[in-house]
Design a protein around this motif. Sequence first.
Motif, PDB file in Angstrom:
ATOM      1  N   GLU A  19      35.243  40.088  43.507  1.00  0.00           N
ATOM      2  CA  GLU A  19      35.808  39.120  44.446  1.00  0.00           C
ATOM      3  C   GLU A  19      36.649  39.793  45.524  1.00  0.00           C
ATOM      4  O   GLU A  19      36.974  39.182  46.543  1.00  0.00           O
ATOM      5  CB  GLU A  19      36.676  38.106  43.694  1.00  0.00           C
ATOM      6  CG  GLU A  19      35.896  37.194  42.761  1.00  0.00           C
ATOM      7  CD  GLU A  19      36.804  36.240  42.014  1.00  0.00           C
ATOM      8  OE1 GLU A  19      38.045  36.388  42.114  1.00  0.00           O
ATOM      9  OE2 GLU A  19      36.286  35.349  41.331  1.00  0.00           O
ATOM     10  N   MET A  20      37.010  41.049  45.307  1.00  0.00           N
ATOM     11  CA  MET A  20      37.828  41.767  46.286  1.00  0.00           C
ATOM     12  C   MET A  20      36.980  42.504  47.317  1.00  0.00           C
ATOM     13  O   MET A  20      37.520  43.204  48.179  1.00  0.00           O
ATOM     14  CB  MET A  20      38.764  42.739  45.570  1.00  0.00           C
ATOM     15  CG  MET A  20      39.764  42.053  44.646  1.00  0.00           C
ATOM     16  SD  MET A  20      41.003  43.183  43.917  1.00  0.00           S
ATOM     17  CE  MET A  20      39.981  44.112  42.763  1.00  0.00           C
ATOM     18  N   MET A  21      35.670  42.360  47.253  1.00  0.00           N
ATOM     19  CA  MET A  21      34.783  43.017  48.209  1.00  0.00           C
ATOM     20  C   MET A  21      34.586  42.136  49.447  1.00  0.00           C
ATOM     21  O   MET A  21      34.458  40.921  49.334  1.00  0.00           O
ATOM     22  CB  MET A  21      33.408  43.288  47.585  1.00  0.00           C
ATOM     23  CG  MET A  21      33.417  44.034  46.253  1.00  0.00           C
ATOM     24  SD  MET A  21      34.188  45.640  46.329  1.00  0.00           S
ATOM     25  CE  MET A  21      35.646  45.326  45.331  1.00  0.00           C
ATOM     26  N   ALA A  37      41.171  37.331  45.690  1.00  0.00           N
ATOM     27  CA  ALA A  37      39.948  36.538  45.781  1.00  0.00           C
ATOM     28  C   ALA A  37      39.861  35.839  47.143  1.00  0.00           C
ATOM     29  O   ALA A  37      40.860  35.726  47.862  1.00  0.00           O
ATOM     30  CB  ALA A  37      39.916  35.507  44.659  1.00  0.00           C
ATOM     31  N   PRO A  38      38.677  35.325  47.508  1.00  0.00           N
ATOM     32  CA  PRO A  38      38.503  34.712  48.841  1.00  0.00           C
ATOM     33  C   PRO A  38      39.410  33.531  49.130  1.00  0.00           C
ATOM     34  O   PRO A  38      39.695  33.244  50.287  1.00  0.00           O
ATOM     35  CB  PRO A  38      37.028  34.272  48.814  1.00  0.00           C
ATOM     36  CG  PRO A  38      36.382  35.202  47.847  1.00  0.00           C
ATOM     37  CD  PRO A  38      37.396  35.448  46.787  1.00  0.00           C
ATOM     38  N   ASP A  39      39.891  32.827  48.088  1.00  0.00           N
ATOM     39  CA  ASP A  39      40.714  31.639  48.325  1.00  0.00           C
ATOM     40  C   ASP A  39      42.206  31.946  48.392  1.00  0.00           C
ATOM     41  O   ASP A  39      43.036  31.041  48.460  1.00  0.00           O
ATOM     42  CB  ASP A  39      40.459  30.582  47.250  1.00  0.00           C
ATOM     43  CG  ASP A  39      40.716  31.103  45.840  1.00  0.00           C
ATOM     44  OD1 ASP A  39      40.983  32.310  45.689  1.00  0.00           O
ATOM     45  OD2 ASP A  39      40.627  30.298  44.888  1.00  0.00           O
ATOM     46  N   SER A  40      42.581  33.226  48.391  1.00  0.00           N
ATOM     47  CA  SER A  40      43.999  33.576  48.484  1.00  0.00           C
ATOM     48  C   SER A  40      44.541  33.216  49.855  1.00  0.00           C
ATOM     49  O   SER A  40      43.918  33.520  50.875  1.00  0.00           O
ATOM     50  CB  SER A  40      44.193  35.077  48.235  1.00  0.00           C
ATOM     51  OG  SER A  40      45.495  35.474  48.623  1.00  0.00           O
ATOM     52  N   PRO A  41      45.734  32.600  49.920  1.00  0.00           N
ATOM     53  CA  PRO A  41      46.292  32.225  51.224  1.00  0.00           C
ATOM     54  C   PRO A  41      46.847  33.405  52.007  1.00  0.00           C
ATOM     55  O   PRO A  41      47.092  33.297  53.205  1.00  0.00           O
ATOM     56  CB  PRO A  41      47.414  31.251  50.857  1.00  0.00           C
ATOM     57  CG  PRO A  41      47.831  31.664  49.479  1.00  0.00           C
ATOM     58  CD  PRO A  41      46.571  32.129  48.799  1.00  0.00           C
ATOM     59  N   ILE A 393      56.479  34.374  38.977  1.00  0.00           N
ATOM     60  CA  ILE A 393      57.398  33.884  40.002  1.00  0.00           C
ATOM     61  C   ILE A 393      56.645  33.303  41.198  1.00  0.00           C
ATOM     62  O   ILE A 393      57.015  32.244  41.701  1.00  0.00           O
ATOM     63  CB  ILE A 393      58.362  35.003  40.441  1.00  0.00           C
ATOM     64  CG1 ILE A 393      59.284  35.378  39.267  1.00  0.00           C
ATOM     65  CG2 ILE A 393      59.193  34.576  41.648  1.00  0.00           C
ATOM     66  CD1 ILE A 393      60.228  36.529  39.541  1.00  0.00           C
ATOM     67  N   MET A 394      55.573  33.979  41.648  1.00  0.00           N
ATOM     68  CA  MET A 394      54.841  33.405  42.791  1.00  0.00           C
ATOM     69  C   MET A 394      53.483  34.074  42.983  1.00  0.00           C
ATOM     70  O   MET A 394      53.164  35.075  42.347  1.00  0.00           O
ATOM     71  CB  MET A 394      55.661  33.506  44.079  1.00  0.00           C
ATOM     72  CG  MET A 394      55.900  34.882  44.615  1.00  0.00           C
ATOM     73  SD  MET A 394      56.649  34.827  46.273  1.00  0.00           S
ATOM     74  CE  MET A 394      55.291  34.185  47.250  1.00  0.00           C
ATOM     75  N   THR A 395      52.688  33.478  43.881  1.00  0.00           N
ATOM     76  CA  THR A 395      51.372  33.928  44.337  1.00  0.00           C
ATOM     77  C   THR A 395      50.341  33.964  43.202  1.00  0.00           C
ATOM     78  O   THR A 395      49.903  35.021  42.749  1.00  0.00           O
ATOM     79  CB  THR A 395      51.429  35.303  45.043  1.00  0.00           C
ATOM     80  OG1 THR A 395      52.550  35.355  45.912  1.00  0.00           O
ATOM     81  CG2 THR A 395      50.151  35.534  45.850  1.00  0.00           C
ATOM     82  N   LYS A 396      49.953  32.791  42.765  1.00  0.00           N
ATOM     83  CA  LYS A 396      48.891  32.675  41.759  1.00  0.00           C
ATOM     84  C   LYS A 396      47.573  33.176  42.343  1.00  0.00           C
ATOM     85  O   LYS A 396      47.245  32.904  43.501  1.00  0.00           O
ATOM     86  CB  LYS A 396      48.742  31.220  41.319  1.00  0.00           C
ATOM     87  CG  LYS A 396      47.712  31.021  40.219  1.00  0.00           C
ATOM     88  CD  LYS A 396      47.648  29.562  39.779  1.00  0.00           C
ATOM     89  CE  LYS A 396      46.635  29.385  38.653  1.00  0.00           C
ATOM     90  NZ  LYS A 396      46.561  27.969  38.202  1.00  0.00           N
ATOM     91  N   GLY A 397      46.832  33.933  41.550  1.00  0.00           N
ATOM     92  CA  GLY A 397      45.544  34.451  41.982  1.00  0.00           C
ATOM     93  C   GLY A 397      45.603  35.859  42.532  1.00  0.00           C
ATOM     94  O   GLY A 397      44.583  36.409  42.955  1.00  0.00           O
ATOM     95  N   PHE A 398      46.793  36.469  42.545  1.00  0.00           N
ATOM     96  CA  PHE A 398      46.925  37.854  43.019  1.00  0.00           C
ATOM     97  C   PHE A 398      46.165  38.782  42.077  1.00  0.00           C
ATOM     98  O   PHE A 398      46.269  38.676  40.855  1.00  0.00           O
ATOM     99  CB  PHE A 398      48.402  38.232  43.058  1.00  0.00           C
ATOM    100  CG  PHE A 398      48.691  39.553  43.722  1.00  0.00           C
ATOM    101  CD1 PHE A 398      48.611  39.691  45.096  1.00  0.00           C
ATOM    102  CD2 PHE A 398      49.055  40.658  42.969  1.00  0.00           C
ATOM    103  CE1 PHE A 398      48.899  40.892  45.717  1.00  0.00           C
ATOM    104  CE2 PHE A 398      49.350  41.870  43.581  1.00  0.00           C
ATOM    105  CZ  PHE A 398      49.266  41.988  44.955  1.00  0.00           C
TER     106      PHE A 398
END
Length: 421
Positions: A19-21, A37-41, A393-398
Amino acid sequence: MTERWMRLLQDFVRDHSAEMMREPSGILTHPYTVPSAPDSPYYSTTLWDWDSWFVSVVLGQVEADTGEPGRFAAYEEGVIRNFLAHTDADGVMPILLKPDGPMLHGDPSRAGGFSQNMHKPVIAQQAALLTRRKGSAEWIRDDLPVIERFLERYLESHVDAATGLAYWQTDFAVGVDNDPSVFYRPDRSCASIYLNSLLYRELLAYGSLLEDSGRASEANRWRGRAEDLADAVREHLWDERDGTFYSADLALRAIDEEDWLHSGAPRTWSSLLLRVDNWSSFLALWAGIATAEQAERMRERYLDRRTFRADYGVRTLSKLEKQYSLRASNNPSNWLGPVWGVSNYLVFRGLDKYGFADDARELAEETVALFGRDLDATGALHEFYHPDTGEPIMTKGFQNWNFLVLNLIAYLEGRPMVTEF
C-alpha cells in the motif's frame, strides 16, 4: 500473547506493505514509496526523505520473509532517482517531493545563501542498503556524482568551522520536529546529535558505494572525513558529567580583540552543551560513534525509569524535562515524550550493536506488545503512543517505520534481520 501478536503483525505488515507503493505522477517520474496507505490524510502521495529510507529497510525484510527478492526494487530505486533528479547543481536536495512540485521553506539555494534545511543525510545510506541487497553498485554508479555534490553541500555550508560539527540551518523539518534543542531556537545555532549521527553514517555509506564501484582511494578519503566528524562529536557533544551525548549551542558571539571588557580573557570554547535529555542522544550508539565506555554509561541512562525507560519503549524526551508533553499534535508532530516506532527501533539497534543483547531483546518485545495491542484493538497502527499505557495518541493508519516491527520479529525469532546500512 506475544506469539499471537507476532503472527498478527507479521501478516499485517506483509499484507499491507504494498500500500506504500506509488506509480510515477507529475514531477515524480519514477515509481516511489510513501509512509502510509492511500487513504491517509497526511502522507498518501508525498515522497519524504528519512521516511522512505526506513520503508526500504522494511521492504527488504518483507522480501526476505516471503522469498521474493527484488519485489519492490523499482520503487526503492525510484525514491533515490526522484530525489537525485531534483538535486540542483550546488547539491541542494529537497526534503520532500509531491507530484505537483517540491515543498520548499524559503530558498535553500546558493542565491538564498544555503540558509534553509535540505534532505537529511540518508540518501547514500539508502543507496548502500539497496546495493548490499543487490550485490552490486552498478545500478547507482552513474549517479554517484550527484550524491557527492549533495554531501559536499553539507560539508561546505552546514558544518561549523570552529567545531567541525554539522548544524541545522533552521528548525524546519528537522525530523524530530519539536526537539527543544532546535525548535524555536536561533537559526544555525544547533549542532544536533541527531544530524551529526546521520551525517557520520552517510559519509561511511558513500565510502562504501565508492569502494563497491572500484574507487578504493576515494572511498578511504570519504571514510576519513567520517572519522573527522566522529572525533568532533566525541570532543564537543559528549558530556562526561552526565554520561551522555547532547546537542550543542553554536550561537556564540565572535571574539572581538578590540573589546576591552573581554580582551583580558576571551572565551576559549567554541560551543556550549545543550543539556536537553532527548532520545536522539542514543543515536551515537546506533551510529557507532560512542566508545565502549561511553556506551556503558548511556545504557545506565537508558534504563532509568525516571527519564527514558517506559513500559512500551523509549520516551522521546526525558520525563524530567520541563518540556515533557504527551499531547496530540501534527506539524509539528510531538517528540516531547511519546513513544515512536522509529525511536524504539534505533535505540534497539544501538543497544544491540554495543552488545547489550538482553536490553535490546526486551525493547524489541515491548515494541511488539505496543503494536500488537493497537492492531488487536483498532485494526491499525498509529503515529505515536503514550509511553506508559501504550494507548495511541494520533494518526490512525500510519505505516512507515512502524512496519520495522517485522524486522524486530525476525530478530526475536533468530532469523536473518534486514537492517539499514
